[in-house]
Design an enzyme around this catalytic site. Structure first.
Site, PDB file in Angstrom:
ATOM      1  N   ARG A  68      36.719 123.782  11.041  1.00 37.01           N
ATOM      2  CA  ARG A  68      37.651 123.964  11.696  1.00 37.01           C
ATOM      3  C   ARG A  68      38.528 124.935  11.389  1.00 37.01           C
ATOM      4  O   ARG A  68      39.100 125.212  10.282  1.00 37.01           O
ATOM      5  CB  ARG A  68      38.487 122.491  11.799  1.00 37.01           C
ATOM      6  CG  ARG A  68      39.754 122.653  12.763  1.00 37.01           C
ATOM      7  CD  ARG A  68      40.697 121.219  12.596  1.00 37.01           C
ATOM      8  NE  ARG A  68      40.063 120.147  13.295  1.00 37.01           N
ATOM      9  CZ  ARG A  68      39.903 119.001  13.045  1.00 37.01           C
ATOM     10  NH1 ARG A  68      40.966 118.820  12.287  1.00 37.01           N
ATOM     11  NH2 ARG A  68      39.246 117.881  13.458  1.00 37.01           N
ATOM     12  N   ARG A 182      50.284 111.732   6.357  1.00 44.56           N
ATOM     13  CA  ARG A 182      49.183 111.778   7.333  1.00 44.56           C
ATOM     14  C   ARG A 182      49.451 113.228   7.975  1.00 44.56           C
ATOM     15  O   ARG A 182      50.270 114.097   7.690  1.00 44.56           O
ATOM     16  CB  ARG A 182      49.415 110.739   8.530  1.00 44.56           C
ATOM     17  CG  ARG A 182      48.445 110.291   9.281  1.00 44.56           C
ATOM     18  CD  ARG A 182      47.595 109.524   8.557  1.00 44.56           C
ATOM     19  NE  ARG A 182      46.765 108.410   9.285  1.00 44.56           N
ATOM     20  CZ  ARG A 182      45.818 108.928  10.094  1.00 44.56           C
ATOM     21  NH1 ARG A 182      45.453 110.071  10.289  1.00 44.56           N
ATOM     22  NH2 ARG A 182      45.199 107.838  10.957  1.00 44.56           N
ATOM     23  N   LYS A 183      48.414 113.328   9.148  1.00 44.70           N
ATOM     24  CA  LYS A 183      48.570 114.827   9.460  1.00 44.70           C
ATOM     25  C   LYS A 183      49.758 115.210  10.018  1.00 44.70           C
ATOM     26  O   LYS A 183      50.649 114.245  10.530  1.00 44.70           O
ATOM     27  CB  LYS A 183      47.432 114.870  10.703  1.00 44.70           C
ATOM     28  CG  LYS A 183      47.635 114.023  11.650  1.00 44.70           C
ATOM     29  CD  LYS A 183      46.374 114.507  12.630  1.00 44.70           C
ATOM     30  CE  LYS A 183      46.466 113.469  14.307  1.00 44.70           C
ATOM     31  NZ  LYS A 183      45.453 113.852  14.967  1.00 44.70           N
ATOM     32  N   GLY A 442      36.930 109.878  23.531  1.00 45.59           N
ATOM     33  CA  GLY A 442      35.951 109.163  22.991  1.00 45.59           C
ATOM     34  C   GLY A 442      36.455 107.979  22.227  1.00 45.59           C
ATOM     35  O   GLY A 442      35.604 106.708  22.127  1.00 45.59           O
ATOM     36  N   CYS A 447      42.016 112.415  20.870  1.00 50.24           N
ATOM     37  CA  CYS A 447      41.953 113.703  20.848  1.00 50.24           C
ATOM     38  C   CYS A 447      42.033 114.717  21.916  1.00 50.24           C
ATOM     39  O   CYS A 447      42.409 115.778  22.256  1.00 50.24           O
ATOM     40  CB  CYS A 447      40.838 114.134  19.818  1.00 50.24           C
ATOM     41  SG  CYS A 447      40.851 113.483  18.107  1.00 50.24           S
ATOM     42  N   GLY A 448      41.491 113.625  22.820  1.00 47.65           N
ATOM     43  CA  GLY A 448      41.377 114.213  24.268  1.00 47.65           C
ATOM     44  C   GLY A 448      42.615 114.138  25.087  1.00 47.65           C
ATOM     45  O   GLY A 448      42.947 114.547  26.467  1.00 47.65           O
TER      46      GLY A 448
END
Length: 521
Positions: A68, A182-183, A442, A447-448
């Site tokens: 990434r 966390r992110k 998914g 993420c989508g």
């Protein structure tokens, strides 16, 4: 509420592995890792710590890693795209690349043995993957047409780069910020249509004017939003911090808020390790006071309104720039996936027709800017535009999809290939009055981003006729642009094999689609 006290005893397993060894430490071990290969690696290094370097082990494709990138504001040079295409072409086993919903690129099919060579290639053109995964500040998003849009309030490019440089030490890695709970997602928009989806970021800056009645003047700056995120446990839109900042204060405010999250965010329960959970515990007023304390000054209250006053644009098509005689062209990349040959050709087109610049959007598409009017018609005849159209179908143009089960071990269903096939079939069946945004994801990690779509589809496993099959939960009501809001789940457990007629009815009932007349034989 009583503030949670985190001790070594109640750290989650990710906090323990970070305490044992910082992920950034693997930077000094790349040559050794490349030499011994992935099967001989320490399992924790392979599965987790490599993500600090932007390298991701994928159990569904053992031996073939994902990389990434970090592409601040989604802006690349043709030289950088050539290198990315060459990496996929040379090193990728059935390699491909995906544009992400954070204006970023992920490369697939990478071998661990080639990491040294790949990193050297990246360094040569100013690319980095550092801190692009796990508990780090992720790719900073900004307006995809910053500096091109005649109607923008502020060109975000320099600010986004400054934020990236702060948290990554100019792409070399910054150990001050490699151990967040966390992110952490940051977005900054200087345009009028919220092209960055500010509401889904942990920290976002949106344009706003502060009035000075004594001087009878207005000053441009940003209102600050905090706490937006998606997770399998909870989804929340960002809320106002009740702060307005001048552009010169943006980087310092970013640093202060991320430091607060680093020092006070929850580390026991990983499901509660995002900024919004800390806001729940503290309250927004305390968060603001803590920011001011770190800055050593009081901040002005938020401006009464922001300047997000346009419906969101997707930037697909042909548009005049603020620079006279120049145009930018948005190419539709179906579900954001392209192969090495596509990447090399996009780089060539940007070099031949534009200024060598390429931009990515959060809708997973590509913009080539700075095309002279005299070259525009020739550009539009290029064969690649048959594949990556400037006038795609009204359903296809707004389609977004996460990676899906083909490459991601978290995904419960295959998304990209299914999304493309179903969208093509629906466009054959229906006539559309306007674009409809369908997002596929998914799994509940989202993420989508199904919650920001007109119709969002979240993958799940369900039972049908005694068998476990792939299915989706359906979300509706998401709105982007001005007055953005998150959608909610309206229907659960639809088998993917039964989904197309369900979508057809939703499109007809809620979005003005009409059935095509049957062909006369």
């Amino acid at each position: 509420m009583t503030e949670t006290v985190t001790t070594t005893a109640n750290l989650n397993k990710f906090e323990k592995l970070k305490a044992e060894k910082d992920g950034l430490a693997l930077k000094e071990e790349i040559e050794k890792i490349a030499k011994i290969g992935w099967e001989a690696m320490d399992e924790t290094d392979r599965d987790h710590r490599l993500k600090w370097l932007g390298v991701f082990f994928r159990p569904v494709t053992p031996g073939q890693f994902m990389m990434r990138m970090r592409i601040p504001n989604g802006i690349l040079t043709s030289s950088q795209m050539y290198v990315l295409g060459e990496v996929v072409q040379r090193y990728g086993d059935d390699g491909s690349a995906d544009i992400t919903t954070r204006q970023n690129i992920q490369l697939r099919g990478i071998r661990i043995e080639d990491l040294v060579d790949i990193f050297n290639k990246f360094h040569g053109v100013g690319l980095t993957t550092i801190q692009s995964g796990m508990d780090n500040v992720r790719n900073i998003t900004g307006d995809p047409v910053a500096g091109l849009d005649a109607h923008e309030w502020y060109d975000t490019r320099e600010l986004v780069q400054q934020i990236q440089d702060l948290f990554t030490n100019y792409g070399e890695g910054n150990p001050e910020f490699t151990n967040l709970p966390r992110k952490f997602n940051i977005a900054i928009t200087g345009g009028r249509d919220n092209s960055v989806h500010a509401e889904i970021n942990d920290l976002a800056f949106v344009p706003a004017f502060q009035e000075n009645q004594e001087r009878n003047s207005v000053t441009f700056g940003f209102n600050v939003l905090v706490g937006g995120f998606f997770s399998g446990k909870r989804c929340e839109a960002a809320i106002p911090l009740n702060v307005w900042v001048h552009p010169d204060e943006v980087v310092a405010v970013c640093k202060a808020i991320v430091e607060i999250f680093r020092d006070h965010g929850f580390r026991a329960n990983r499901q509660k390790a995002r900024l919004m959970w800390l806001i729940d515990e503290w309250g927004i007023d305390r968060l603001r006071r803590e920011v001011e304390q770190r800055l050593g000054k009081e901040l002005l209250p938020a401006a009464p309104k922001d300047e997000i006053d346009w419906e969101k644009r997707d930037h697909i098509g042909i548009y005049e720039q603020k620079q006279p005689g120049l145009y930018y062209v948005g190419l539709h990349i179906p579900v954001g996936r392209f192969c090495a040959e596509d990447m090399l050709e996009i780089a060539r087109l940007a070099e031949v027709y534009g200024s060598g610049e390429i931009r990515l959007t959060v809708e997973q598409n590509v913009i080539i800017p700075n095309i002279a009017e005299s070259r525009l018609q020739t550009f539009l005849q290029e064969p690649l535009l048959d594949k990556f159209a400037v006038t795609p179908g009204l359903l296809m143009r707004s389609l977004v999809s996460c990676t899906g089960a083909q490459f991601c071990n978290f995904a419960l269903i295959e998304t990209k290939n299914r999304a493309l096939a179903m969208t093509k079939d629906l466009e054959k069946e229906l006539i559309f009055a306007y674009p409809v945004r369908i997002h596929w994801t998914g799994c509940p990690n989202s993420c989508g981003q199904p919650q920001v779509a007109d119709i969002g589809l979240m993958g799940t496993k369900i039972r049908k006729n005694g068998q476990t099959v792939e299915g989706v939960d359906i979300y509706m009501g998401g709105k982007v642009g001005k007055d953005a809001q998150l959608g909610t789940c309206v229907q659960k457990g639809i088998p993917c094999e039964d989904l197309q007629p369900v979508l057809r009815e939703l499109l007809i009932q809620h979005f003005g689609a009409r059935l095509r007349e049957p062909a006369i034989v």
